[in-house]
Design a protein around this motif. Structure first.
Motif, PDB file in Angstrom:
ATOM      1  N   VAL A 257     -37.064  22.974  10.595  1.00 30.35           N
ATOM      2  CA  VAL A 257     -36.734  21.660  10.846  1.00 30.35           C
ATOM      3  C   VAL A 257     -35.148  21.763  10.514  1.00 30.35           C
ATOM      4  O   VAL A 257     -34.610  21.712   9.322  1.00 30.35           O
ATOM      5  N   GLU A 258     -34.311  21.278  11.558  1.00 30.92           N
ATOM      6  CA  GLU A 258     -32.720  21.502  11.360  1.00 30.92           C
ATOM      7  C   GLU A 258     -32.547  19.984  10.757  1.00 30.92           C
ATOM      8  O   GLU A 258     -32.479  19.004  11.462  1.00 30.92           O
ATOM      9  N   THR A 259     -32.029  20.014   9.556  1.00 32.58           N
ATOM     10  CA  THR A 259     -31.710  18.576   8.924  1.00 32.58           C
ATOM     11  C   THR A 259     -31.345  18.939   7.511  1.00 32.58           C
ATOM     12  O   THR A 259     -31.369  20.031   7.159  1.00 32.58           O
ATOM     13  N   ASP A 260     -31.111  17.873   6.696  1.00 30.56           N
ATOM     14  CA  ASP A 260     -30.559  18.044   5.486  1.00 30.56           C
ATOM     15  C   ASP A 260     -31.723  18.070   4.478  1.00 30.56           C
ATOM     16  O   ASP A 260     -32.564  17.670   4.738  1.00 30.56           O
ATOM     17  N   LYS A 261     -31.407  18.824   3.412  1.00 27.43           N
ATOM     18  CA  LYS A 261     -32.541  19.123   2.345  1.00 27.43           C
ATOM     19  C   LYS A 261     -32.157  18.984   1.072  1.00 27.43           C
ATOM     20  O   LYS A 261     -30.762  19.581   0.850  1.00 27.43           O
ATOM     21  N   VAL A 262     -32.934  18.755   0.209  1.00 26.41           N
ATOM     22  CA  VAL A 262     -32.266  18.981  -1.405  1.00 26.41           C
ATOM     23  C   VAL A 262     -33.367  19.559  -2.236  1.00 26.41           C
ATOM     24  O   VAL A 262     -34.661  19.175  -2.148  1.00 26.41           O
ATOM     25  N   ILE A 263     -33.176  20.688  -2.777  1.00 33.14           N
ATOM     26  CA  ILE A 263     -34.143  21.600  -3.241  1.00 33.14           C
ATOM     27  C   ILE A 263     -33.521  22.098  -4.732  1.00 33.14           C
ATOM     28  O   ILE A 263     -32.496  21.804  -5.101  1.00 33.14           O
ATOM     29  N   VAL A 264     -34.476  22.635  -5.433  1.00 38.61           N
ATOM     30  CA  VAL A 264     -34.229  23.484  -6.638  1.00 38.61           C
ATOM     31  C   VAL A 264     -34.484  24.941  -6.100  1.00 38.61           C
ATOM     32  O   VAL A 264     -35.035  25.360  -5.183  1.00 38.61           O
ATOM     33  N   ASP A 265     -33.771  25.874  -6.937  1.00 40.10           N
ATOM     34  CA  ASP A 265     -33.709  27.324  -6.753  1.00 40.10           C
ATOM     35  C   ASP A 265     -35.032  27.817  -7.132  1.00 40.10           C
ATOM     36  O   ASP A 265     -35.299  28.321  -8.535  1.00 40.10           O
ATOM     37  N   ASP A 266     -36.290  27.720  -6.553  1.00 41.39           N
ATOM     38  CA  ASP A 266     -37.724  27.930  -7.404  1.00 41.39           C
ATOM     39  C   ASP A 266     -37.611  29.334  -7.572  1.00 41.39           C
ATOM     40  O   ASP A 266     -38.385  29.738  -8.569  1.00 41.39           O
ATOM     41  N   PHE A 267     -37.242  30.336  -6.757  1.00 38.03           N
ATOM     42  CA  PHE A 267     -37.211  31.635  -7.270  1.00 38.03           C
ATOM     43  C   PHE A 267     -36.809  31.858  -8.214  1.00 38.03           C
ATOM     44  O   PHE A 267     -37.307  32.535  -9.459  1.00 38.03           O
ATOM     45  N   ASN A 268     -35.404  31.331  -8.767  1.00 36.62           N
ATOM     46  CA  ASN A 268     -34.753  31.901  -9.885  1.00 36.62           C
ATOM     47  C   ASN A 268     -35.413  30.961 -11.009  1.00 36.62           C
ATOM     48  O   ASN A 268     -35.390  31.671 -12.077  1.00 36.62           O
ATOM     49  N   CYS A 269     -36.053  30.039 -10.899  1.00 38.03           N
ATOM     50  CA  CYS A 269     -36.553  29.103 -11.951  1.00 38.03           C
ATOM     51  C   CYS A 269     -37.781  29.859 -12.479  1.00 38.03           C
ATOM     52  O   CYS A 269     -37.750  30.102 -13.783  1.00 38.03           O
ATOM     53  N   ALA A 270     -38.450  30.491 -11.401  1.00 35.39           N
ATOM     54  CA  ALA A 270     -39.577  31.265 -12.119  1.00 35.39           C
ATOM     55  C   ALA A 270     -39.440  32.535 -12.712  1.00 35.39           C
ATOM     56  O   ALA A 270     -39.902  33.263 -13.596  1.00 35.39           O
ATOM     57  N   TYR A 271     -38.269  33.024 -12.160  1.00 33.68           N
ATOM     58  CA  TYR A 271     -37.781  34.611 -12.606  1.00 33.68           C
ATOM     59  C   TYR A 271     -37.455  34.385 -14.100  1.00 33.68           C
ATOM     60  O   TYR A 271     -37.846  35.158 -14.982  1.00 33.68           O
ATOM     61  N   LYS A 272     -36.560  33.274 -14.188  1.00 33.86           N
ATOM     62  CA  LYS A 272     -35.938  32.958 -15.610  1.00 33.86           C
ATOM     63  C   LYS A 272     -36.955  32.673 -16.465  1.00 33.86           C
ATOM     64  O   LYS A 272     -37.152  33.169 -17.791  1.00 33.86           O
ATOM     65  N   ALA A 273     -38.078  31.922 -16.177  1.00 40.28           N
ATOM     66  CA  ALA A 273     -39.179  31.479 -17.004  1.00 40.28           C
ATOM     67  C   ALA A 273     -39.980  32.641 -17.452  1.00 40.28           C
ATOM     68  O   ALA A 273     -40.470  32.982 -18.559  1.00 40.28           O
ATOM     69  N   THR A 274     -40.133  33.474 -16.495  1.00 36.00           N
ATOM     70  CA  THR A 274     -41.038  34.867 -16.730  1.00 36.00           C
ATOM     71  C   THR A 274     -40.194  35.593 -17.703  1.00 36.00           C
ATOM     72  O   THR A 274     -40.926  36.260 -18.812  1.00 36.00           O
ATOM     73  N   GLU A 275     -38.822  35.832 -17.303  1.00 37.45           N
ATOM     74  CA  GLU A 275     -38.003  36.415 -18.318  1.00 37.45           C
ATOM     75  C   GLU A 275     -38.049  36.209 -19.839  1.00 37.45           C
ATOM     76  O   GLU A 275     -38.104  36.840 -20.678  1.00 37.45           O
ATOM     77  N   HIS A 276     -37.818  34.659 -19.661  1.00 39.80           N
ATOM     78  CA  HIS A 276     -37.946  34.072 -21.237  1.00 39.80           C
ATOM     79  C   HIS A 276     -39.352  34.636 -21.936  1.00 39.80           C
ATOM     80  O   HIS A 276     -39.075  35.069 -23.039  1.00 39.80           O
ATOM     81  N   LEU A 277     -40.279  34.782 -21.292  1.00 41.92           N
ATOM     82  CA  LEU A 277     -41.708  34.953 -22.044  1.00 41.92           C
ATOM     83  C   LEU A 277     -41.661  36.479 -22.353  1.00 41.92           C
ATOM     84  O   LEU A 277     -41.996  36.859 -23.472  1.00 41.92           O
ATOM     85  N   ILE A 278     -41.150  37.457 -21.290  1.00 43.85           N
ATOM     86  CA  ILE A 278     -41.176  38.667 -21.707  1.00 43.85           C
ATOM     87  C   ILE A 278     -40.015  38.992 -23.065  1.00 43.85           C
ATOM     88  O   ILE A 278     -40.497  39.634 -23.753  1.00 43.85           O
ATOM     89  N   LYS A 279     -38.900  38.294 -23.021  1.00 38.56           N
ATOM     90  CA  LYS A 279     -38.184  38.339 -24.157  1.00 38.56           C
ATOM     91  C   LYS A 279     -38.934  37.736 -25.501  1.00 38.56           C
ATOM     92  O   LYS A 279     -38.279  38.384 -26.570  1.00 38.56           O
ATOM     93  N   THR A 280     -39.694  37.189 -25.315  1.00 39.85           N
ATOM     94  CA  THR A 280     -40.448  36.668 -26.622  1.00 39.85           C
ATOM     95  C   THR A 280     -41.475  37.453 -26.780  1.00 39.85           C
ATOM     96  O   THR A 280     -42.411  37.403 -27.832  1.00 39.85           O
ATOM     97  N   GLY A 281     -41.785  38.617 -26.174  1.00 38.63           N
ATOM     98  CA  GLY A 281     -42.527  39.571 -26.591  1.00 38.63           C
ATOM     99  C   GLY A 281     -44.078  39.650 -25.557  1.00 38.63           C
ATOM    100  O   GLY A 281     -45.137  40.319 -25.811  1.00 38.63           O
ATOM    101  N   CYS A 282     -43.989  38.508 -24.649  1.00 38.88           N
ATOM    102  CA  CYS A 282     -45.347  38.610 -23.846  1.00 38.88           C
ATOM    103  C   CYS A 282     -45.289  39.548 -22.763  1.00 38.88           C
ATOM    104  O   CYS A 282     -44.066  39.856 -22.230  1.00 38.88           O
TER     105      CYS A 282
END
Length: 341
Positions: free
Chosen positions: A159-184
């Motif tokens: 749909v061609e219109t204005d949109k307001v979003i968050v970067d869901d891909f990078n959010c999940a990437y960073k959350a997963t990476e954070h857990l990996i860095k804690t040893g998970c």
């Protein structure tokens, strides 16, 4: 019941035209100070209120915006609405709010009702069924016939219109990476949503983080729980038969319920299983332990969407933008401290 005071009645009292009364109430310089004061005082004493319907017909503007959301029980959407309402009030707009309950039919009938001159523009977060069926004709018809639309959070690129979003891909990437860095190393994702774009983006971000850190992907701990399935049973089964040392809840309910179920089965949080949730609910600070979360700045998302919509209403343009809201991870006690080498 007392008769409503009208412009016509005030005009007859002072033996002037309706136009003169209207100008006097707007404090126009065209009307003498003495006449203005008399008319304004009379209107105040008799509780005169402008007829909003008549004004909207005259001006072809309702000064009202519509909001359609999948849920009002989700604190994320409550905060978004708070942001929308703040901007609407500041700009002098009223708000009509409708909850679609994730149903395409409810979304369609609501839009057809609103497009009959009730609102000047629409803010919408798509229902799960709308995204699953990829049916957007009702949205396109509204844009053609009634006014601008701004989508927020759950959107469609079709749909061609204005949109307001968050970067869901990078959010999940960073959350997963954070857990990996804690040893998970055995990180599960859990959600009660399935057929919407934001969940697919979050899953893809999670998978990419595992891949980049050379962690094998176990599809049995990617737990997208379908409607009709019992959440508690699904999580208990996963914990009993799969190795899990962290859970990312892709929405608030999944994170909190997963933590409660894990604790009930004897797991310690975060010693045995770490928990991260999407969205920053106020009650996360008071759970035991407080939950680490991805702050999506929902109030700001609501404000941003409302500002874009009102701007489009007041100054129409065919140039559309997708605004991405920045996020951040709020660390609390449901995840282990970072491991530094």
């Amino acid at each position: 019941m007392k008769k409503r005071t009208t412009l016509k009645q005030i005009a007859s009292v002072f033996n002037v035209s309706i136009a003169t009364v209207s100008k006097a109430l707007k404090d126009s310089h065209e009307i003498s100070i003495n006449t203005k004061l008399k008319i304004q005082e009379y209107a105040k004493t008799n509780n005169y209120r402008p007829n909003s319907i008549a004004l909207s017909l005259l001006q072809r503007k309702t000064k009202t915006i519509g909001v359609i959301m999948p849920s009002i029980l989700n604190p994320f959407f409550v905060k978004i609405f708070s942001g929308i309402e703040h901007i609407a009030n500041t700009k002098g707009y009223n708000v009509i709010t409708i909850v679609s309950h994730g149903k395409l039919d409810k979304e369609m009938t609501s839009i057809h009702m609103l497009e009959n001159g009730l609102i000047d523009g629409l803010l919408i977060s798509l229902s799960e069924e709308t995204e699953a069926k990829q049916y957007y004709k009702h949205l396109e018809e509204f844009i053609d016939q009634a006014g601008p639309i701004v989508m927020f959070d759950r959107v469609s690129d079709l749909v061609e219109t204005d949109k307001v979003i968050v970067d869901d891909f990078n959010c999940a990437y960073k959350a997963t990476e954070h857990l990996i860095k804690t040893g998970c190393k055995h990180i599960s994702v859990v959600s009660t949503l399935n057929n919407i774009g934001i969940i697919k983006l979050r899953i893809n971000g999670y998978l990419k983080a595992l891949e980049n850190h050379n962690i094998p992907i176990n599809r049995k701990i990617i737990n997208l729980i379908k409607p009709g399935y019992d959440f508690e049973t699904e999580i208990k089964t996963m914990l009993d038969y799969q190795k899990v040392d962290a859970i990312i809840g892709l929405e608030e309910f999944s994170a909190v319920e997963s933590m409660v179920i894990a604790q009930a089965r004897g797991y310690k949080i975060p010693e045995d299983i770490s928990i991260i949730s999407f969205t920053n609910s106020d009650f996360f600070k008071y759970t035991n332990p407080p939950i680490t979360c991805i702050n999506q700045h929902s109030v700001f998302m609501g404000r941003t969407a409302a500002e874009i919509l009102i701007s489009k209403i007041e100054d129409p343009t065919n140039v559309f933008e997708t605004k991405t809201i920045k996020t951040n991870l709020i660390e609390r006690q449901s995840t282990k401290p970072l491991v530094y080498n």
